[in-house]
Motif scaffolding. Structure first.
Motif, PDB file in Angstrom:
ATOM      1  N   ARG A 136       0.818  -1.199   0.000  1.00  0.00           N
ATOM      2  CA  ARG A 136       0.000   0.000   0.000  1.00  0.00           C
ATOM      3  C   ARG A 136       0.853   1.251   0.000  1.00  0.00           C
ATOM      4  O   ARG A 136       1.799   1.362   0.758  1.00  0.00           O
TER       5      ARG A 136
ATOM      6  N   LEU B 134       1.620   4.939   0.933  1.00  0.00           N
ATOM      7  CA  LEU B 134       1.250   5.953   1.909  1.00  0.00           C
ATOM      8  C   LEU B 134       1.470   7.327   1.306  1.00  0.00           C
ATOM      9  O   LEU B 134       2.350   7.523   0.479  1.00  0.00           O
ATOM     10  N   ASP B 135       0.687   8.273   1.742  1.00  0.00           N
ATOM     11  CA  ASP B 135       0.926   9.660   1.381  1.00  0.00           C
ATOM     12  C   ASP B 135       0.532  10.536   2.557  1.00  0.00           C
ATOM     13  O   ASP B 135       0.102  10.048   3.591  1.00  0.00           O
ATOM     14  N   ARG B 136       0.692  11.827   2.396  1.00  0.00           N
ATOM     15  CA  ARG B 136       0.419  12.739   3.507  1.00  0.00           C
ATOM     16  C   ARG B 136      -1.051  12.707   3.906  1.00  0.00           C
ATOM     17  O   ARG B 136      -1.387  12.966   5.053  1.00  0.00           O
TER      18      ARG B 136
ATOM     19  N   SER C  39      -2.758   9.997   4.079  1.00  0.00           N
ATOM     20  CA  SER C  39      -2.837   8.832   4.971  1.00  0.00           C
ATOM     21  C   SER C  39      -2.549   9.260   6.400  1.00  0.00           C
ATOM     22  O   SER C  39      -3.267   8.890   7.334  1.00  0.00           O
ATOM     23  N   LEU C  40      -1.505  10.037   6.574  1.00  0.00           N
ATOM     24  CA  LEU C  40      -1.147  10.522   7.906  1.00  0.00           C
ATOM     25  C   LEU C  40      -2.258  11.376   8.504  1.00  0.00           C
ATOM     26  O   LEU C  40      -2.607  11.228   9.675  1.00  0.00           O
TER      27      LEU C  40
ATOM     28  N   ARG D 138       6.077  10.368   3.935  1.00  0.00           N
ATOM     29  CA  ARG D 138       4.804   9.676   3.740  1.00  0.00           C
ATOM     30  C   ARG D 138       4.409   8.840   4.951  1.00  0.00           C
ATOM     31  O   ARG D 138       3.241   8.543   5.139  1.00  0.00           O
ATOM     32  N   ALA D 139       5.365   8.455   5.778  1.00  0.00           N
ATOM     33  CA  ALA D 139       5.076   7.569   6.904  1.00  0.00           C
ATOM     34  C   ALA D 139       5.187   8.237   8.270  1.00  0.00           C
ATOM     35  O   ALA D 139       4.761   7.665   9.258  1.00  0.00           O
TER      36      ALA D 139
ATOM     37  N   ASP E  60       2.636   2.651   9.825  1.00  0.00           N
ATOM     38  CA  ASP E  60       3.164   1.623   8.930  1.00  0.00           C
ATOM     39  C   ASP E  60       2.364   1.617   7.627  1.00  0.00           C
ATOM     40  O   ASP E  60       1.481   2.451   7.421  1.00  0.00           O
ATOM     41  N   GLU E  61       2.662   0.654   6.751  1.00  0.00           N
ATOM     42  CA  GLU E  61       2.012   0.587   5.448  1.00  0.00           C
ATOM     43  C   GLU E  61       0.508   0.332   5.545  1.00  0.00           C
ATOM     44  O   GLU E  61      -0.241   0.610   4.617  1.00  0.00           O
ATOM     45  N   GLU E  62       0.073  -0.241   6.647  1.00  0.00           N
ATOM     46  CA  GLU E  62      -1.351  -0.514   6.863  1.00  0.00           C
ATOM     47  C   GLU E  62      -2.043   0.617   7.627  1.00  0.00           C
ATOM     48  O   GLU E  62      -3.154   0.446   8.124  1.00  0.00           O
ATOM     49  N   GLU E  63      -1.366   1.749   7.729  1.00  0.00           N
ATOM     50  CA  GLU E  63      -1.877   2.932   8.419  1.00  0.00           C
ATOM     51  C   GLU E  63      -2.162   2.673   9.900  1.00  0.00           C
ATOM     52  O   GLU E  63      -3.107   3.175  10.482  1.00  0.00           O
TER      53      GLU E  63
END
Length: 134
Positions: free
Chosen positions: A22, A24-26, A28-29, A90-91, A111-114
């Motif tokens: 997956r 991630l981007d801003r 997502s955060l 992104r993370a 992480d990649e799974e938010e």
């Protein structure tokens, strides 16, 4: 001659191109930060436990998270909202956390799974973190 494959491999090695899994981007955060505000405001330790990365969950059972949320509320007040991510990648990023008692810095890493890997509030007089224990 540089072809597309070599270029993508080079960019992936630098962390500039998406890798498998997956992306991630801003946003997502910010989405995770917004969910954490709702969890914090509800003092929902079970929801916070589910939001943690699997590697962090054993260190913070729901009972410990309930105490952490109470300590955070006693120290910083009621979390109203956060800013957009102000600095980071992104993370992970730094946010401004708006509490009823004033502003604090908020550091968040996912992480990649938010799921939360690291969550910290800091003001000039206090620091409170959810992070992996050394």
């Amino acid at each position: 001659m540089v072809n597309r494959r070599r270029l993508l491999l080079g960019l992936t090695g630098l962390g500039l191109a998406p890798t498998q899994g997956r992306a991630l981007d801003r946003t997502s955060l910010f989405a995770v930060a917004t969910r954490l505000v709702a969890i914090y405001r509800a003092a929902d330790a079970d929801a916070l436990h589910r939001a943690l990365a699997p590697g962090l969950q054993p260190d913070f059972p729901p009972e410990a998270l309930s105490a952490w949320l109470k300590e955070a509320r006693d120290t910083f007040g009621i979390l109203q909202r956060t800013s957009l991510p102000t600095y980071g990648s992104r993370a992970h990023s730094i946010f401004v956390a708006y509490f009823d008692r004033g502003l604090s810095d908020m550091f968040l890493q996912i992480d990649e799974e938010e799921r939360v890997l690291f969550w910290t509030f800091r003001n000039p007089s206090s620091v409170l973190s959810l992070r992996r224990r050394a």
